[in-house]
Design an enzyme around this catalytic site. Structure first.
Site, PDB file in Angstrom:
ATOM      1  N   LYS A   1      -5.117  23.059  36.730  1.00 57.34           N
ATOM      2  CA  LYS A   1      -4.945  21.607  36.583  1.00 57.34           C
ATOM      3  C   LYS A   1      -4.223  21.036  37.800  1.00 57.34           C
ATOM      4  CE  LYS A   1      -2.088  20.259  33.268  1.00 57.34           C
ATOM      5  NZ  LYS A   1      -0.955  19.404  33.675  1.00 57.34           N
TER       6      LYS A   1
ATOM      7  N   ARG B   1      -4.868  17.491  42.471  1.00 60.34           N
ATOM      8  CA  ARG B   1      -4.617  17.216  43.896  1.00 60.34           C
ATOM      9  C   ARG B   1      -5.938  17.045  44.646  1.00 60.34           C
ATOM     10  NH1 ARG B   1      -0.322  19.583  41.910  1.00 60.34           N
ATOM     11  NH2 ARG B   1       1.716  19.551  42.944  1.00 60.34           N
TER      12      ARG B   1
ATOM     13  N   GLY C   1       1.123  12.845  32.927  1.00 57.86           N
ATOM     14  CA  GLY C   1       2.181  12.530  33.888  1.00 57.86           C
ATOM     15  C   GLY C   1       1.749  12.712  35.332  1.00 57.86           C
TER      16      GLY C   1
ATOM     17  N   ARG D   1       8.993   7.718  30.645  1.00 55.53           N
ATOM     18  CA  ARG D   1       9.130   8.674  31.748  1.00 55.53           C
ATOM     19  C   ARG D   1       9.326   7.919  33.062  1.00 55.53           C
ATOM     20  NH1 ARG D   1       4.628  13.329  30.985  1.00 55.53           N
ATOM     21  NH2 ARG D   1       5.899  14.315  32.602  1.00 55.53           N
TER      22      ARG D   1
ATOM     23  N   SER E   1       8.459  17.630  41.729  1.00 53.27           N
ATOM     24  CA  SER E   1       7.643  17.782  42.940  1.00 53.27           C
ATOM     25  C   SER E   1       6.427  16.857  42.913  1.00 53.27           C
ATOM     26  CB  SER E   1       7.183  19.228  43.079  1.00 53.27           C
ATOM     27  OG  SER E   1       6.353  19.588  41.985  1.00 53.27           O
TER      28      SER E   1
ATOM     29  N   ASP F   1       7.290  25.300  34.245  1.00 52.73           N
ATOM     30  CA  ASP F   1       6.266  25.146  33.207  1.00 52.73           C
ATOM     31  C   ASP F   1       6.068  26.396  32.356  1.00 52.73           C
ATOM     32  OD1 ASP F   1       5.709  22.515  33.659  1.00 52.73           O
ATOM     33  OD2 ASP F   1       3.929  22.857  34.875  1.00 52.73           O
TER      34      ASP F   1
ATOM     35  N   LYS G   1      -4.918  18.799  26.360  1.00 51.99           N
ATOM     36  CA  LYS G   1      -4.310  18.216  27.567  1.00 51.99           C
ATOM     37  C   LYS G   1      -4.500  19.117  28.774  1.00 51.99           C
ATOM     38  CE  LYS G   1       0.136  16.770  29.497  1.00 51.99           C
ATOM     39  NZ  LYS G   1      -0.345  15.637  30.267  1.00 51.99           N
TER      40      LYS G   1
END
Length: 408
Positions: A22, A27, A69, A98, A145, A291, A389
């Site tokens: 992901k 990116r 996010g 957030r 990051s 994570d 997700k």
């Protein structure tokens, strides 16, 4: 959908194909939007990546990223550079809690026009896209990051490139290095010296095809399954590289201490439960790979060993407050656990309570991190569909290797 998982034995030899990372996919999707000459293979089938794809291709003036996010941060930077385009970026009620101020401030310093629609410092935000000519900005180094990567990804399309100064100790270095490596892969010149990152401007790139490596975060749940399985269990996962851009590839080293060997074979990894002695306690700083903290904590609980995890400050502002959520759910199962703003300390447990219902807090990683405990006791995962997700086929995949489940 709530799922009841019953104790089962993992099939001794199993094989699972996991879709692209992901983190890499999102990116590369943004870079593809900036440079259409890029062709992508093995992209993630996660909700987050689908949200990202849809947002980059829509002409709508209001874009809802729901719980995504990464998409919120990356798209904020992307739309700030899109001249003559005005959009409002919004999300779920949790997304509106957030923070986004650090990124918005940095973009506005570069010449962007971003304002808040509701609460100062939080989505939804209104973005009026325009050419950004300024090229120097500074950020606190201990932030997510994703703020940093959002700026780096748009940097080559800025008129004068970007010089980013990071102030203090840097968090999640592997994710920053992943972003820089992907930029270099498409021909962008980058430099990362001490706390200064420099990206050169590049108007166009040559056409190229890029294959996304499979997601190491998704692999973490199979490491947990292997660790909690009988000696001799083997799980083959594809497609993975020995020298990965993903920070979560540290799993191979961490789980060796928990009795799981990683064997690299072609573009696959084989996770093998060995007879090696398992560590009595596990002490880790997960500053570079937060994570996987939930998976590791639950694995240690399932193995009945103590653990101390630090470097977890970013978990407070994820889909939920992951540290408090872990504490609450592990305590239901009988764990002795303490958390602070950035640490988790798990005591040795003699017993796992049976038939406990795990609340998932709209957080995909809570559902998947706790599922491997079904190898030890019956367990119920509430709102199990939340896995979409990041890993929509998770339940089908663990069912294929021997897990027994029913919808309740």
């Amino acid at each position: 959908m709530n799922l009841s998982l019953k104790p089962a034995t993992c099939t001794v030899k199993s094989e699972i194909s996991i879709t692209g990372s992901k983190s890499e996919t999102n990116r590369l999707l943004l870079l593809q939007a900036l440079y259409p000459a890029i062709v992508l293979k093995n992209t993630s089938n996660s909700d987050d990546s689908e949200v990202m794809t849809k947002a980059l291709n829509t002409k709508d003036s209001v874009i809802d990223v729901h719980h995504a996010g990464t998409a919120m941060r990356f798209l904020t930077a992307y739309f700030a550079t899109q001249e003559n385009r005005e959009v409002i970026l919004t999300g779920s009620s949790r997304m509106k809690e957030r923070p986004i101020k650090i990124l918005v401030d940095a973009l506005n310093q570069l010449g962007a026009s971003i304002t808040y629609e509701e609460k100062e410092g939080f989505p939804p935000i209104k973005i009026k896209g325009q050419q950004l000519s300024k090229n120097k900005v500074s950020l606190p180094a201990n932030i997510s990051s994703q703020y940093i990567s959002a700026l780096l990804l748009i940097a080559p399309k800025l008129e004068n490139g970007l010089e980013l100064q990071l102030e203090g100790k840097i968090t999640s270095v592997p994710y920053i290095k992943m972003t820089l490596a992907l930029l270099e892969e498409i021909g962008v010149e980058t430099s990362f010296k001490e706390n200064t990152i420099t990206i050169q401007s590049k108007k166009e790139i040559q056409a190229r095809q890029l294959t996304v490596e499979s997601d190491w975060s998704s692999a973490s749940y199979f490491y947990a399954i292997a660790a909690l399985s009988e000696t001799g269990t083997e799980i083959k996962l594809s497609s993975y590289k020995k020298h990965s851009l993903q920070g979560d590839s540290v799993l191979a080293e961490i789980y060796r201490k928990l009795g799981v060997d990683t064997i690299y074979e072609g573009n696959s990894i084989i996770l093998k439960k060995s007879t090696a002695r398992i560590a009595e306690t596990l002490k880790l700083n997960l500053n570079d790979s937060p994570d996987i903290a939930q998976t590791i904590a639950v694995t240690c609980f399932g193995l009945g060993i103590t653990c101390h995890l630090s470097g977890l400050h970013t978990l407070k502002i994820k889909e939920t407050d992951r540290l408090e959520a872990l504490k609450t759910e592990l305590e239901k199962l009988g764990a002795v656990i303490k958390v602070t703003q950035d640490t988790l300390e798990l005591g040795k447990s003699e017993e796992i309570k049976s038939g406990v219902s795990i609340t998932t807090y709209d957080d995909h990683r809570m559902a998947m991190a706790f599922a491997p405990l079904a190898l030890k006791v019956p367990i119920i995962i509430k709102d199990a569909g939340v896995v979409s997700k990041s890993y929509p086929h998770f339940w089908e995949d663990i069912k294929s290797i021997g897990f027994q489940m029913s919808e309740i």
